[in-house]
Enzyme design. Structure first.
Site, mmCIF file in Angstrom:
data_model
loop_
_atom_site.group_PDB
_atom_site.id
_atom_site.type_symbol
_atom_site.label_atom_id
_atom_site.label_comp_id
_atom_site.label_asym_id
_atom_site.label_seq_id
_atom_site.Cartn_x
_atom_site.Cartn_y
_atom_site.Cartn_z
ATOM 1 N N LYS A 283 18.538 -3.580 0.692
ATOM 2 C CA LYS A 283 19.630 -3.939 1.610
ATOM 3 C C LYS A 283 20.850 -3.062 1.390
ATOM 4 O O LYS A 283 21.461 -2.575 2.347
ATOM 5 C CB LYS A 283 20.002 -5.406 1.423
ATOM 6 C CG LYS A 283 18.940 -6.385 1.912
ATOM 7 C CD LYS A 283 19.348 -7.819 1.629
ATOM 8 C CE LYS A 283 18.298 -8.810 2.122
ATOM 9 N NZ LYS A 283 18.654 -10.207 1.831
ATOM 10 N N SER B 255 18.506 -15.493 3.924
ATOM 11 C CA SER B 255 19.608 -14.694 3.373
ATOM 12 C C SER B 255 20.771 -14.488 4.342
ATOM 13 O O SER B 255 21.746 -13.832 3.985
ATOM 14 C CB SER B 255 19.074 -13.324 2.925
ATOM 15 O OG SER B 255 18.512 -12.629 4.022
ATOM 16 N N PRO C 263 0.823 -1.221 0.000
ATOM 17 C CA PRO C 263 0.000 0.000 0.000
ATOM 18 C C PRO C 263 0.848 1.258 0.000
ATOM 19 O O PRO C 263 1.930 1.316 0.581
ATOM 20 C CB PRO C 263 -0.809 -0.127 1.303
ATOM 21 C CG PRO C 263 -0.756 -1.571 1.665
ATOM 22 C CD PRO C 263 0.556 -2.067 1.171
ATOM 23 N N GLY C 264 0.335 2.279 -0.671
ATOM 24 C CA GLY C 264 0.949 3.592 -0.626
ATOM 25 C C GLY C 264 2.049 3.846 -1.626
ATOM 26 O O GLY C 264 2.722 4.880 -1.546
ATOM 27 N N VAL C 265 2.256 2.931 -2.598
ATOM 28 C CA VAL C 265 3.343 3.144 -3.555
ATOM 29 C C VAL C 265 2.863 3.861 -4.817
ATOM 30 O O VAL C 265 3.654 4.081 -5.730
ATOM 31 C CB VAL C 265 4.012 1.814 -3.939
ATOM 32 C CG1 VAL C 265 4.655 1.185 -2.718
ATOM 33 C CG2 VAL C 265 3.028 0.862 -4.575
ATOM 34 N N GLY C 266 1.575 4.189 -4.901
ATOM 35 C CA GLY C 266 1.098 4.990 -6.024
ATOM 36 C C GLY C 266 0.483 4.199 -7.159
ATOM 37 O O GLY C 266 0.508 4.657 -8.298
ATOM 38 N N LYS C 267 -0.072 3.021 -6.873
ATOM 39 C CA LYS C 267 -0.645 2.207 -7.952
ATOM 40 C C LYS C 267 -1.891 2.869 -8.541
ATOM 41 O O LYS C 267 -2.042 2.970 -9.755
ATOM 42 C CB LYS C 267 -0.998 0.815 -7.411
ATOM 43 C CG LYS C 267 0.185 0.029 -6.872
ATOM 44 C CD LYS C 267 -0.200 -1.358 -6.443
ATOM 45 C CE LYS C 267 -1.161 -1.357 -5.274
ATOM 46 N NZ LYS C 267 -0.563 -0.830 -4.037
ATOM 47 N N THR C 268 -2.785 3.335 -7.679
ATOM 48 C CA THR C 268 -4.026 3.944 -8.162
ATOM 49 C C THR C 268 -3.764 5.257 -8.883
ATOM 50 O O THR C 268 -4.312 5.516 -9.959
ATOM 51 C CB THR C 268 -4.987 4.164 -6.980
ATOM 52 O OG1 THR C 268 -5.230 2.910 -6.338
ATOM 53 C CG2 THR C 268 -6.304 4.750 -7.459
#
Length: 941
Positions: free
Chosen positions: A874, A831, A497-502
């Site tokens: 990382k 990892s 959420p919140g990465v600008g998909k919409t």
């Protein structure tokens, strides 16, 4: 002439004072007091289910019979002299539900049930339409409902009697006169009790009366309208002879017209009289008299029954007699459908439904259902599209639009620009093909004209005109087949959420110049919400896809299917995710069929962009139909750019400040990102920036109110953040300046996405029996990595110089404890395998690992180092923590290419494929007894 036929039908005893005539639709209220009608309706449904495949109840005939009158005989004759003036006995005590053969009138109508209205309250209304007259011969049963034998009397519709023709015309005149007077009386002052009629209804009645061709049908219709007693309506029902029936209705009409004329209040006495003589001009003259922009003339009504010719001022002034009529609703709907440019399949359905609509009475429920369906078809954009005229600046403009709205996200931008470039090339090809098609059409036209001008003088072996035209026609078909059809991509943006998909999907629509519509699929549990409801259901409506097309009004918009991973699964209401398979399949969606529309709709021009937070809940068949693009979240550097370019200027305006009243530095923004937020997107970052600005707004307002603006400092510093945001919520790990054996710096990427950091791995030994203790809230995979690393070290202890013999167990007389700090934070993943192995070797050999060196990678029992994820996050976290050298698996070389330039410049990245390579890079000066056995291992640097 009438034809007779006998049948056994269910019988409904009509309510008190109610008479149903042929051609009339009547509502019969049904409550708990009428169990006979409920039982009859259940029997009708049963018969309909066995009689017809679709179970339509209007195919099962019933009979509706009124209650008998004590002053009328079974055939409608009066039982007492001068009966019409006698006071009728009280019939209110007779219950229709308990009526018997003796309580029923001898005549009724065969009818059909056209609808049932009302539900959920225990009461409903039955819609019945009279079909033809019947005579009740015998009642077979009275419980649970009446059923008996009736005789049909069907009229022969032909006008061969001149007397009947004259009566029919007289009936029309009186009917139109009554309608005109009722309309006029509704706009003039009148005494209480005088009926009125709306202008629209009056016009429709006038048109209906004028177009009526059957005298018996018009007589029944007007008998239902005219004011009359219960006995008089029974008499009309019992009159089989059409001439007698028409004469009876004329008598009733003449009586009501006279009564209404006498009841109209005279407002003034002038020489103007109401023109009732010519029925053909009545409506037009009254329309002229009541025009809203002209004063109403005072009128004088003569005594009942008198008729006067219209004065010169109210004569016909020419023009079409129908120019003032209200537009026909069906015709208006037909015009909308013609303008919608329907597909061939839809045009066939529309023609059929329009014909049905013209035959349905407006009072029937089916009329509204059909009309709503046709209006929906007219609103769907079948061929209307947004013009994609792509020019030389299109790609540059789209790239600028995407860069202005979003920072980073290069994969998504690259894919959209590729689509635009392909679309532009296809358009260029189509333009060339269109020019060739136009030239070929001109050649065909020229050949056809030349063949017409030729004269057949002599026969010759030259080809005929048809053959000359046939060759260019074939060429024309070939050219048309070369036109390239665009199929819009179906993209799936996956990320936290919140990465600008919409917002990215909205920017795509702006860049393409197309209309945008968002469909939220979160919580959709019913398949009908996607495909629509079937028209047989009450309140049926199209699905979300068709509703979106109606809203945007074009066939090639950008549709955002938001939260597609939260669509409900299979249930009693169907599977909405399965319904999306056809919508999102490029090979099928050009013939998408909505259950309500039930006509194929072309969705291939729609650009679908779906968004999801995870792929785990999306069914594999649905996922296979979409082109997946991952948005892993913003890195710290990307968040800093987004905050400085977008979030800070936006929040400054939102909080009522100007750019010169508060100054954000990159150090302040970086501190907020690292110490106050830990997320993949930028929503919390925007909230924290807003909190800081609200605090600065309070300081500025106080300084302004006190008149000491010089004391206000617009520049923010890192030390000011604790005043506005409180103590730090997250503490970053910093690389140690000194080192000691058993401590190694690992790398971690947070599950929230976007952020990474270093993680210390501490190993201590003590006398014991070979046990291993793990702390730090480690997950199962991380515990297994420790076990794999310990097994490899134990197996190669002699080669590493940790034991004197290959048969000695290094863990025989000792126990070890592995711990990862920040014990309250869950940790998991494979990892840290290489770091665990190096930490164990460092502890057992007593050699410290350089503090500015960090490493990540999964280790196998053979010592191979395999690839891991989250490299970008990382390494950014490692640079921020002060790390100088990073050991990465050799298989992660490709991930280093996506790193920002400042990260590649600030870190020395070393790729290793085996644990022995890692050992040589960690301790380049070390000498190991078994090192010669692994000399063939080559560095891939």
């Amino acid at each position: 002439m009438t034809r007779t036929q006998t049948a056994t039908l269910p019988v409904i005893a009509l309510p008190r004072g109610s008479v149903l005539l042929p051609g009339v639709v009547q509502r019969i209220p049904v409550s708990s007091n009428r169990p006979d009608i409920a039982s009859l309706l259940a029997a009708v449904y049963t018969r309909a289910a066995s009689k017809t495949p679709n179970g339509r109840i209007d195919t099962v005939p019933i009979s509706c019979v009124p209650l008998a009158s004590p002053i009328l005989g079974p055939s409608g004759q009066f039982l007492i002299e001068n009966g019409e003036k006698a006071v009728s006995p009280d019939r209110d005590n007779l219950d229709p539900a308990k009526a018997s053969k003796s309580d029923l009138f001898g005549w009724g109508v065969a009818a059909k049930i056209t609808g049932v209205e009302g539900r959920g309250t225990g009461e409903f209304t039955l819609l019945v339409e009279g079909v033809t007259r019947v005579r009740v011969d015998k009642i077979y049963q009275e419980k649970p409902y009446l059923e008996g034998r009736v005789v049909y009397f069907q009229e022969e519709g032909s006008l061969v009697d001149l007397t009947l023709e004259e009566l029919f015309q007289h009936l029309k005149l009186l009917s139109r006169e009554l309608v005109a007077i009722l309309r006029l009386s509704s706009i003039l002052p009148r005494l209480n009790g005088t009926p009125g009629l709306s202008p629209l209804l009056a016009r429709r009645l006038d048109i209906f009366i004028t177009k009526q061709k059957q005298p018996g049908a018009l007589a029944d219709f007007m008998a239902n309208i005219v004011e009359s007693s219960y006995e008089e309506k029974l008499q009309v029902l019992a009159l089989l002879d059409v001439k007698e029936r028409v004469a009876k209705v004329i008598e009733l009409l003449d009586r009501q017209v006279g009564n209404i004329k006498n009841n109209i209040k005279i407002t003034a006495v002038t020489t103007t009289t109401l023109p009732f003589a010519d029925p053909d001009s009545t409506r037009k003259q009254i329309d002229k008299m009541i025009q809203p922009n002209k004063p109403r003339p005072s009128i004088k009504i003569g005594p009942a029954g008198t008729r006067t010719l219209p004065p010169p001022g109210f004569g016909d002034s020419g023009g079409d007699a129908d120019e003032d009529q209200e537009p026909n609703e069906v015709d208006e709907l037909q015009k909308k459908l013609d303008a919608a440019k329907l597909s061939p399949e839809a045009a066939k359905v529309v023609d059929r439904e329009i014909k049905r609509l013209r035959k349905i009475h407006p009072a029937q429920a089916e009329y509204a259902v059909t009309r709503t369906y046709l209006e929906t078809l007219a609103e769907i954009p079948w061929t209307t599209t947004t013009d994609d005229r792509l020019g030389p600046q299109t790609l540059h403009r789209a790239r600028k639009q995407l860069d202005d709205d979003h920072y980073g996200l290069e994969k998504v931008k690259k894919r959209l620009l590729e689509y635009l470039a392909v679309l532009r090339l296809k358009q260029s090809v189509n333009d060339e093909v269109d020019a060739q098609i136009k030239q070929a059409e001109e050649e065909i036209g020229a050949t056809g004209n030349a063949s017409k001008d030729e004269k057949p003088e002599t026969s010759s072996p030259e080809p005929s005109a048809e053959e000359k035209i046939k060759v260019p026609s074939a060429k024309l078909e070939v050219l048309r087949s070369r036109r390239m059809v665009d199929k819009s991509p179906i993209l799936l943006l996956v990320g936290p959420p919140g990465v600008g998909k919409t917002s990215l999907a909205r920017s795509v629509a702006i860049a393409l110049g197309r209309k945008f519509h968002r469909i939220s699929l979160g919580g959709v549990r019913d398949e009908a919400e996607i495909r629509g409801h079937r028209r047989t259901y009450v309140a049926a409506m199209p699905g979300l896809i068709v509703q979106g097309l109606k809203k945007v009004g074009v066939a090639n918009p950008v549709f955002l299917l938001d939260e597609i991973d939260k669509v409900g699964g299979s249930s009693v209401h169907g599977d909405p995710s399965a319904a999306l398979l056809e919508v999102l399949d490029p090979e099928q969606n050009h013939t998408f069929t909505d259950h309500y529309v039930n006509v194929p709709i072309d969705l291939s021009k729609v650009m679908f962009i779906a968004t999801a937070n995870t792929l785990d809940t999306i069914p594999p068949p649905l996922l296979d139909r979409m082109e997946t693009i991952y948005l892993p979240g913003y890195t710290t550097l990307e968040k800093r750019h987004i905050a400085m370019r977008h979030l800070v200027p936006k929040q400054i305006r939102v909080n009522g400040l100007s750019e010169d009243q508060v100054v954000f530095t990159e150090e302040v923004v970086s501190k907020i990102i690292e110490s106050y937020t830990r997320e993949a997107g930028v929503r919390n970052l925007e909230r924290e920036i807003s909190s800081v600005l609200r605090g600065k707004a309070v300081e500025f307002a106080d300084a302004k109110d006190e008149g000491h603006l010089e004391k206000y400092n617009p520049r923010l510093s890192v030390d000011d953040l604790e005043r506005f945001l409180g103590i730090e919520k997250f503490e970053e790990e910093i690389a140690e300046k000194t080192s000691r054996p058993g401590i190694v710096t690992g790398l971690v990427a947070y599950s929230s996405g976007g952020n990474g950091s270093i993680l210390f791995i501490e190993v201590a030994d003590m006398p014991g029996t070979g046990t291993v203790q793990l702390t730090g809230k480690l997950g199962d995979v991380l515990k297994e990595s420790v076990e794999v690393a310990l097994t490899w070290v134990k197996a190669h202890a002699f080669e590493l110089g940790l034991t004197q013999s290959s048969n000695v167990n290094i863990m025989k007389d000792r126990s070890i404890h592995v711990h990862c700090p920040s014990g309250s934070i869950p940790k998991d993943g494979p990892s840290s395998g290489i770091a665990q192995a190096i930490a164990l070797i460092s502890l057992f050999s007593g050699r410290a690992v350089p503090p500015t060196m960090a490493m990540t990678g999964e280790i196998s029992l053979r010592g191979r180092i395999t690839a891991v994820g989250g490299i970008k996050e990382k390494l950014i976290g490692a640079l921020r923590a002060g790390v100088k050298t990073v050991l990465l698996p050799a298989q992660n070389r490709k991930d280093v290419k996506d790193l920002p330039q400042e990260v590649r410049n600030g870190l020395e990245v070393v790729h290793v494929s085996h644990i022995w390579e890692a050992i040589r890079h960690v301790w380049p000066d070390g000498r190991w007894p078994g090192e010669h056995e692994h000399a063939k291992l080559q560095s891939r640097l």
